[in-house]
Write a protein that holds these residues in place. Structure first.
Motif: not given
Length: 243
Positions: A98, A101, A203, A207
Motif C-alpha cells: 500500500t 502504491w 492489495m 487499491l
C-alpha cells in the motif's frame, strides 16, 4: 515490540523497499526507469537486510511463511506460533505494498502497460508454464531455506566463543537473496515467499491503481504452494543430514 509487531514491521519494510525498486525500474517517468535486473535484485537483497535488522532482535525475522514453516518442520520453531507469524507477515506485506502504491501513485497514471503495474505488486512468469514455474519457485525457496539452516554465528578460538555482530549479522541472508535473484529469479520473478506475493496481489485487487489490469489469480497459487514445497523439502533434507 512483540514478535507479532516485529514481523509486521520487518515484512512491511521488506515489501516497501523491494516492490519500490520494481516500481522505480518499470514505471514510466521515474528517475530509475529501465535501470535493469541488477538494480532490482540488489535492492531486494538490501530490503531483506533492512527487514532483518528491524525484526531480528524481537522475532528472529522470518518475514516469510516459507521460513516459518521450514523452521517448524525442522523442529527449530514452535508450531503453535506459526499462525501468528504468518498472519503478521501477510499484514506487513499488505501494508508495504500500500505504501508503494501511495509513493508511486502519479507514475501509475503515466504507465500504459498493465503488466508492469502489476509487477510492482506481485510476480508473474517470464514464460507461463505451470510445471516449470512451480519447479522454479520450489528450487529457489529450497536454496533459501537449506542455506539458512547452515548459517552459523561468528566465533573465535578453539572454544568457539560467540562474537556479537549486531546488525551485520543480517548480511548473510541479504547476500543469499541477492544471488537467488541474480541466478534463479529470471524465470518467475523469484517470489520465494507466499506473503510477499499473495499479500500485495490482494492489495493490487483492492487499491484503485490507475489503469490496472487483472490480478492473474490463475497463477497466484504457484508463488504460494511452490515456496511451501521448497521449504518443506529443504527442512526434510536438513533433518536427514542430522541423522
Amino acid at each position: 515490540m512483540s514478535p507479532f509487531i516485529a514481523e509486521i514491521l520487518g515484512t512491511m519494510f521488506l515489501i516497501l523497499l523491494g516492490n519500490s525498486v520494481v516500481a522505480n525500474v518499470v514505471l514510466t517517468g521515474t528517475k530509475g526507469n529501465n535501470s535493469g535486473w541488477m538494480v532490482i535484485t540488489t535492492a531486494w537483497g538490501l530490503a531483506v537486510f533492512v527487514g532483518v535488522v528491524v525484526a531480528g532482535p524481537y522475532s528472529g525475522a522470518h518475514l516469510n511463511p516459507a521460513v516459518t514453516i521450514g523452521l517448524a518442520i525442522a523442529g527449530k520453531f514452535s508450531w503453535a506460533n506459526v499462525p501468528t507469524y504468518i498472519a503478521a507477515q501477510f499484514i506487513g506485506a499488505m501494508l508495504g505494498s500500500t505504501l508503494v502504491w501511495l509513493l508511486f501513485k502519479d507514475f501509475y497514471k503515466g504507465t500504459e502497460d498493465k503488466g508492469l503495474k502489476q509487477a510492482t505488486f506481485c510476480t508473474a512468469p517470464a514464460i507461463p508454464n505451470t510445471i516449470s514455474n512451480l519447479i522454479s519457485e520450489i528450487i529457489g525457496t529450497f536454496v533459501l531455506i537449506f542455506v539458512i539452516f547452515h548459517f552459523t554465528d561468528a566465533s573465535l578460538g578453539s572454544d568457539k566463543s560467540p562474537i556479537g555482530l549486531g546488525s551485520l549479522g543480517a548480511l548473510p541472508v541479504a547476500f543469499l537473496v541477492w544471488v537467488i535473484g541474480l541466478s534463479l529469479g529470471g524465470t518467475t520473478g523469484y517470489a520465494i515467499n507466499p506473503a510477499r506475493d499473495l499479500g500485495p496481489r490482494i492489495m493490487h485487487a483492492i487499491l484503485p491503481v490507475a489503469g490496472k489490469g487483472d490480478n492473474n489469480w490463475g497463477y497466484a497459487w504457484i508463488p504460494v504452494i511452490g515456496p511451501i514445497i521448497g521449504s518443506a523439502l529443504a527442512a526434510l533434507l536438513y533433518l536427514c543430514t542430522k541423522i
